[in-house]
Design a protein around this motif. Structure first.
Motif, PDB file in Angstrom:
ATOM      1  N   MET A   1      28.282  16.916  68.470  1.00 15.83           N
ATOM      2  CA  MET A   1      28.935  17.736  69.445  1.00 15.83           C
ATOM      3  C   MET A   1      27.855  18.358  70.306  1.00 15.83           C
ATOM      4  O   MET A   1      27.141  19.223  69.843  1.00 15.83           O
ATOM      5  CB  MET A   1      29.759  18.787  68.752  1.00 15.83           C
ATOM      6  N   LEU A   2      27.722  17.837  71.472  1.00 20.10           N
ATOM      7  CA  LEU A   2      26.588  18.198  72.294  1.00 20.10           C
ATOM      8  C   LEU A   2      26.989  18.977  73.533  1.00 20.10           C
ATOM      9  O   LEU A   2      27.920  18.592  74.221  1.00 20.10           O
ATOM     10  CB  LEU A   2      25.853  16.928  72.737  1.00 20.10           C
ATOM     11  N   PRO A   3      26.260  20.044  73.815  1.00 21.80           N
ATOM     12  CA  PRO A   3      26.523  20.785  75.039  1.00 21.80           C
ATOM     13  C   PRO A   3      25.772  20.208  76.230  1.00 21.80           C
ATOM     14  O   PRO A   3      25.755  20.790  77.287  1.00 21.80           O
ATOM     15  CB  PRO A   3      26.022  22.183  74.693  1.00 21.80           C
ATOM     16  N   ASP A  16      19.488   2.923  69.746  1.00 20.57           N
ATOM     17  CA  ASP A  16      19.579   3.744  68.541  1.00 20.57           C
ATOM     18  C   ASP A  16      21.023   3.828  68.069  1.00 20.57           C
ATOM     19  O   ASP A  16      21.942   3.939  68.874  1.00 20.57           O
ATOM     20  CB  ASP A  16      19.059   5.164  68.808  1.00 20.57           C
ATOM     21  N   PRO A  17      21.222   3.829  66.749  1.00 15.12           N
ATOM     22  CA  PRO A  17      22.586   3.924  66.216  1.00 15.12           C
ATOM     23  C   PRO A  17      23.085   5.377  66.239  1.00 15.12           C
ATOM     24  O   PRO A  17      23.286   5.991  65.215  1.00 15.12           O
ATOM     25  CB  PRO A  17      22.445   3.394  64.795  1.00 15.12           C
ATOM     26  N   LEU A  18      23.241   5.905  67.425  1.00 19.16           N
ATOM     27  CA  LEU A  18      23.663   7.291  67.600  1.00 19.16           C
ATOM     28  C   LEU A  18      24.970   7.304  68.362  1.00 19.16           C
ATOM     29  O   LEU A  18      25.095   6.687  69.416  1.00 19.16           O
ATOM     30  CB  LEU A  18      22.585   8.052  68.390  1.00 19.16           C
ATOM     31  N   HIS A  19      25.935   7.981  67.813  1.00 22.00           N
ATOM     32  CA  HIS A  19      27.245   8.075  68.445  1.00 22.00           C
ATOM     33  C   HIS A  19      27.450   9.530  68.856  1.00 22.00           C
ATOM     34  O   HIS A  19      27.490  10.411  68.007  1.00 22.00           O
ATOM     35  CB  HIS A  19      28.310   7.628  67.442  1.00 22.00           C
ATOM     36  N   VAL A  20      27.562   9.777  70.130  1.00 24.99           N
ATOM     37  CA  VAL A  20      27.685  11.137  70.644  1.00 24.99           C
ATOM     38  C   VAL A  20      29.146  11.449  70.921  1.00 24.99           C
ATOM     39  O   VAL A  20      29.830  10.698  71.615  1.00 24.99           O
ATOM     40  CB  VAL A  20      26.857  11.317  71.935  1.00 24.99           C
ATOM     41  N   VAL A  21      29.600  12.563  70.373  1.00 17.98           N
ATOM     42  CA  VAL A  21      30.958  13.051  70.620  1.00 17.98           C
ATOM     43  C   VAL A  21      30.818  14.484  71.118  1.00 17.98           C
ATOM     44  O   VAL A  21      30.297  15.344  70.417  1.00 17.98           O
ATOM     45  CB  VAL A  21      31.824  13.011  69.343  1.00 17.98           C
ATOM     46  N   GLU A  22      31.265  14.705  72.320  1.00 14.33           N
ATOM     47  CA  GLU A  22      31.128  16.029  72.927  1.00 14.33           C
ATOM     48  C   GLU A  22      32.427  16.814  72.755  1.00 14.33           C
ATOM     49  O   GLU A  22      33.512  16.297  72.979  1.00 14.33           O
ATOM     50  CB  GLU A  22      30.800  15.878  74.405  1.00 14.33           C
ATOM     51  N   VAL A  23      32.280  18.067  72.358  1.00 18.22           N
ATOM     52  CA  VAL A  23      33.426  18.961  72.200  1.00 18.22           C
ATOM     53  C   VAL A  23      33.137  20.250  72.954  1.00 18.22           C
ATOM     54  O   VAL A  23      32.089  20.856  72.763  1.00 18.22           O
ATOM     55  CB  VAL A  23      33.699  19.270  70.715  1.00 18.22           C
ATOM     56  N   ARG A  24      34.053  20.651  73.787  1.00 16.36           N
ATOM     57  CA  ARG A  24      33.916  21.905  74.540  1.00 16.36           C
ATOM     58  C   ARG A  24      34.999  22.924  74.181  1.00 16.36           C
ATOM     59  O   ARG A  24      34.856  24.098  74.441  1.00 16.36           O
ATOM     60  CB  ARG A  24      33.995  21.618  76.041  1.00 16.36           C
ATOM     61  N   ARG A  25      36.119  22.426  73.603  1.00 15.57           N
ATOM     62  CA  ARG A  25      37.240  23.318  73.278  1.00 15.57           C
ATOM     63  C   ARG A  25      37.796  22.938  71.905  1.00 15.57           C
ATOM     64  O   ARG A  25      37.702  21.786  71.481  1.00 15.57           O
ATOM     65  CB  ARG A  25      38.344  23.181  74.323  1.00 15.57           C
ATOM     66  N   ALA A  26      38.402  23.906  71.252  1.00 18.18           N
ATOM     67  CA  ALA A  26      38.982  23.668  69.929  1.00 18.18           C
ATOM     68  C   ALA A  26      40.007  22.539  69.961  1.00 18.18           C
ATOM     69  O   ALA A  26      40.127  21.771  69.001  1.00 18.18           O
ATOM     70  CB  ALA A  26      39.629  24.958  69.408  1.00 18.18           C
ATOM     71  N   GLU A  27      40.712  22.399  71.074  1.00 21.27           N
ATOM     72  CA  GLU A  27      41.744  21.362  71.195  1.00 21.27           C
ATOM     73  C   GLU A  27      41.146  19.954  71.126  1.00 21.27           C
ATOM     74  O   GLU A  27      41.874  18.983  70.911  1.00 21.27           O
ATOM     75  CB  GLU A  27      42.525  21.502  72.508  1.00 21.27           C
ATOM     76  N   LEU A  29      38.835  18.978  68.949  1.00 17.09           N
ATOM     77  CA  LEU A  29      38.307  18.671  67.625  1.00 17.09           C
ATOM     78  C   LEU A  29      39.034  17.512  66.949  1.00 17.09           C
ATOM     79  O   LEU A  29      38.393  16.650  66.346  1.00 17.09           O
ATOM     80  CB  LEU A  29      38.341  19.908  66.730  1.00 17.09           C
ATOM     81  N   ASP A  30      40.358  17.486  67.027  1.00 12.40           N
ATOM     82  CA  ASP A  30      41.102  16.397  66.386  1.00 12.40           C
ATOM     83  C   ASP A  30      40.663  15.046  66.926  1.00 12.40           C
ATOM     84  O   ASP A  30      40.391  14.112  66.164  1.00 12.40           O
ATOM     85  CB  ASP A  30      42.614  16.570  66.589  1.00 12.40           C
ATOM     86  N   THR A  31      40.577  14.942  68.237  1.00 17.13           N
ATOM     87  CA  THR A  31      40.158  13.688  68.865  1.00 17.13           C
ATOM     88  C   THR A  31      38.718  13.350  68.478  1.00 17.13           C
ATOM     89  O   THR A  31      38.399  12.197  68.185  1.00 17.13           O
ATOM     90  CB  THR A  31      40.284  13.783  70.395  1.00 17.13           C
ATOM     91  N   ALA A  32      37.856  14.342  68.452  1.00 16.44           N
ATOM     92  CA  ALA A  32      36.450  14.114  68.114  1.00 16.44           C
ATOM     93  C   ALA A  32      36.305  13.560  66.700  1.00 16.44           C
ATOM     94  O   ALA A  32      35.592  12.571  66.480  1.00 16.44           O
ATOM     95  CB  ALA A  32      35.655  15.411  68.257  1.00 16.44           C
ATOM     96  N   PHE A  33      36.987  14.163  65.748  1.00 10.60           N
ATOM     97  CA  PHE A  33      36.868  13.690  64.362  1.00 10.60           C
ATOM     98  C   PHE A  33      37.559  12.347  64.169  1.00 10.60           C
ATOM     99  O   PHE A  33      37.080  11.503  63.400  1.00 10.60           O
ATOM    100  CB  PHE A  33      37.350  14.750  63.370  1.00 10.60           C
TER     101      PHE A  33
END
Length: 151
Positions: A1-3, A16-27, A29-33
């Motif tokens: 979760m990157l700002p 690189d085997p890096l998967h970035v998922v950005e989260v800015r709002r609590a809403e 989180l479900d999609t991110a996970f």
């Protein structure tokens, strides 16, 4: 979760085997996970901004444990609310150093004359309750080196 953007990560290589998922709002989180789970991600490193630090830390820790994703954080606050482990600057030490600066300013030292300081004390905190919930064990040598182990 990157700002910030992926290109701002030091030494990042596209392969690189890096998967970035950005989260800015609590809403988000479900999609991110769901995204991390479907991608087969094995672990989570939380790089936080003030939003994550102040409001989403406990929710992220809880969801990471539920999703069985070991998560590492930069601030011990997340481990206190159920995160697996953190390694980062000691907030207590930084606050103590800030108080020294305030004292100097109140005694007349111009702020421009004070040097910029980097954090000096870093701490490793491990939550064994969360490790047990994830089915993980830490080697005794790592537990010995931790500044705090939450049992």
């Amino acid at each position: 979760m990157l700002p910030f953007g992926i290109n701002e990560l030091p030494h990042f290589q596209a392969e690189d085997p890096l998967h970035v998922v950005e989260v800015r709002r609590a809403e988000e989180l479900d999609t991110a996970f769901a995204t991390m789970t479907s991608a087969g991600d094995d672990a989570l490193i939380v790089l936080e901004d003030s939003l994550v630090l102040s409001t989403l830390g406990g929710q992220i820790a809880e969801r990471a444990t539920t999703a069985r994703l070991p998560a590492m954080y930069g601030w011990r606050k997340h481990v206190d609310v159920g995160g697996l482990m953190s390694y980062g600057p000691s907030m207590e030490d930084m606050q103590r150093r800030a108080a020294v600066y305030v004292d100097k300013i109140l005694k007349g030292t111009p702020p421009a004359n004070l040097p910029v300081e980097q954090p000096m004390k870093f701490e490793l905190v491990i939550n064994l309750k969360t490790a047990k919930a994830l089915g993980l064990t830490f080697p005794p040598s790592m537990l010995f080196q931790a500044d705090e182990v939450i049992r």
